[in-house]
Scaffold this active site. Structure first.
Site, mmCIF file in Angstrom:
data_model
loop_
_atom_site.group_PDB
_atom_site.id
_atom_site.type_symbol
_atom_site.label_atom_id
_atom_site.label_comp_id
_atom_site.label_asym_id
_atom_site.label_seq_id
_atom_site.Cartn_x
_atom_site.Cartn_y
_atom_site.Cartn_z
ATOM 1 N N ASP A 27 0.181 57.769 -25.999
ATOM 2 C CA ASP A 27 0.364 59.090 -26.620
ATOM 3 C C ASP A 27 0.622 60.150 -25.549
ATOM 4 O O ASP A 27 0.131 60.040 -24.418
ATOM 5 C CB ASP A 27 -0.904 59.441 -27.426
ATOM 6 C CG ASP A 27 -0.653 60.581 -28.400
ATOM 7 O OD1 ASP A 27 0.521 60.945 -28.627
ATOM 8 O OD2 ASP A 27 -1.646 61.120 -28.933
ATOM 9 N N HIS A 44 9.851 60.099 -23.859
ATOM 10 C CA HIS A 44 9.880 58.688 -24.277
ATOM 11 C C HIS A 44 10.553 57.826 -23.197
ATOM 12 O O HIS A 44 10.097 56.722 -22.899
ATOM 13 C CB HIS A 44 10.614 58.540 -25.605
ATOM 14 C CG HIS A 44 9.952 59.278 -26.741
ATOM 15 N ND1 HIS A 44 8.589 59.265 -26.925
ATOM 16 C CD2 HIS A 44 10.461 60.062 -27.733
ATOM 17 C CE1 HIS A 44 8.284 59.996 -27.993
ATOM 18 N NE2 HIS A 44 9.403 60.506 -28.487
ATOM 19 N N LEU A 138 1.543 36.567 -19.964
ATOM 20 C CA LEU A 138 1.095 37.662 -20.836
ATOM 21 C C LEU A 138 1.844 37.683 -22.179
ATOM 22 O O LEU A 138 3.062 37.542 -22.205
ATOM 23 C CB LEU A 138 1.350 38.994 -20.107
ATOM 24 C CG LEU A 138 1.012 40.260 -20.883
ATOM 25 C CD1 LEU A 138 -0.491 40.499 -20.897
ATOM 26 C CD2 LEU A 138 1.713 41.473 -20.282
HETATM 27 C C1 FPP Z 1 3.741 58.938 -28.422
HETATM 28 O O1 FPP Z 1 4.006 60.166 -27.815
HETATM 29 C C2 FPP Z 1 4.811 57.986 -28.201
HETATM 30 C C3 FPP Z 1 5.603 57.425 -29.159
HETATM 31 C C4 FPP Z 1 5.505 57.716 -30.599
HETATM 32 C C5 FPP Z 1 6.681 56.508 -28.822
HETATM 33 C C6 FPP Z 1 6.321 55.487 -27.783
HETATM 34 C C7 FPP Z 1 7.551 54.969 -27.196
HETATM 35 C C8 FPP Z 1 7.710 54.702 -25.894
HETATM 36 C C9 FPP Z 1 6.662 54.771 -24.872
HETATM 37 C C10 FPP Z 1 9.030 54.305 -25.424
HETATM 38 C C11 FPP Z 1 9.533 53.013 -25.956
HETATM 39 C C12 FPP Z 1 8.651 51.872 -25.655
HETATM 40 C C13 FPP Z 1 9.071 50.633 -25.499
HETATM 41 C C14 FPP Z 1 8.105 49.520 -25.406
HETATM 42 C C15 FPP Z 1 10.491 50.317 -25.405
HETATM 43 P P1 FPP Z 1 4.262 61.410 -28.752
HETATM 44 O O2 FPP Z 1 5.710 61.524 -28.982
HETATM 45 O O3 FPP Z 1 3.438 61.281 -30.004
HETATM 46 O O4 FPP Z 1 3.732 62.572 -27.850
HETATM 47 P P2 FPP Z 1 3.059 63.935 -28.307
HETATM 48 O O5 FPP Z 1 1.775 63.574 -29.004
HETATM 49 O O6 FPP Z 1 2.833 64.661 -27.035
HETATM 50 O O7 FPP Z 1 4.014 64.626 -29.221
#
Ligand code: FPP
Length: 252
Positions: A27, A44, A138
């Protein structure tokens, strides 16, 4: 660069008491990007660098299962430009990382309502899962379009159907049978759940599976999280006494 601190965490870990399964709620990508005056998708993209480092670090240490909350069922409600960008990022990351996954003997797995994924994304994902299926290191599970409540409701539905068809007696519906009907039927329960970004919530993630998991929260935003942060969390986990409802004297 490897600092003394990094070496310190890793060296202090007792390899005979590693959590077998670590789950992570990644997050803070959006806030990380916003803090830099950039668009959320920039966060991201940088989050992928953290994924890569943590996957390598976990494998190197000997963690057997790593499960990443990559996209929740609720995330479909985000602005479509962000959803599209995350799906494209997923495809490009799978394509870019597949060689590395093979080299590192990582087996890719996915849980969630995968049919909701765009066709290309779904196909690439299944292709990568198939390609890595013979790997013995893994097990990297991506939770995609995942909702724990939906998973539980689906398990109840499957079981009800089996009862209706006479394949199962209601009195035989045990915890084990229930667990066998979850997406995670081939994974052990996580012993450690990490959430980044200073939020103290579970957000509909692995609700059944984390019944006895140790919870670890850090203020670090996901794009700043690296393998040494994972090692720090594992060290913290090893300092805890897991009692499973028993007394301290009993477990000692
Ligand atoms: C949370 O941060 C993150 C996500 C909803 C997306 C996670 C995706 C990635 C880390 C990239 C893709 C991963 C792979 C494995 C290819 P948020 O957007 O909720 O952040 P915020 O709470 O600050 O808004």
């Amino acid at each position: 660069m490897v600092s003394n601190n990094i070496m310190g965490y890793k060296e202090q870990i007792d390899l005979s008491r590693l959590p077998e399964h670590v789950a992570i709620i990644m997050d803070g990508n959006g806030r990380w990007a916003k803090g830099k005056g950039k668009l959320r998708i920039f966060g991201h993209h940088n989050g992928v660098l953290s994924v890569r480092d943590v996957v390598e670090g976990a494998g190197e240490l000997g963690v057997k299962y790593l499960t990443l909350y990559t996209f929740s069922a609720e995330n479909w409600n985000r602005p479509s430009i962000e959803v599209t960008a995350i799906m494209e990022l997923l495809v490009s990351t799978i394509n870019k990382e597949i060689k590395k996954l093979m080299q590192n003997n990582v087996r890719l797995n996915a849980i969630g309502d995968l049919n909701m994924l765009p066709g290309k994304c779904h196909r690439e994902l299944l292709g990568a899962i198939e390609k890595t299926s013979g790997n013995t290191g893994l097990v990297l599970t991506l939770a995609l379009s995942y909702s724990s409540r939906r998973e539980l409701a689906q398990a109840a539905k499957n079981i009800a159907l089996k009862v209706q068809q006479g394949e199962l007696n209601p009195e035989d519906v045990t915890e084990e049978v229930f667990a066998q009907n979850l997406y995670t039927h081939n994974l052990p329960d996580p012993e450690l759940l990490i959430r980044t970004s200073g939020e103290f919530r579970i957000s509909n993630y692995l609700l059944w599976q984390i019944a006895y998991a140790e919870l670890y929260f850090t203020h670090k935003l996901w794009p700043d999280f690296r393998r040494e942060d994972l090692y720090e969390a594992i060290l913290d986990y090893q300092k805890r006494e897991r009692r499973f409802g028993m007394t301290s004297e009993q477990v000692n």
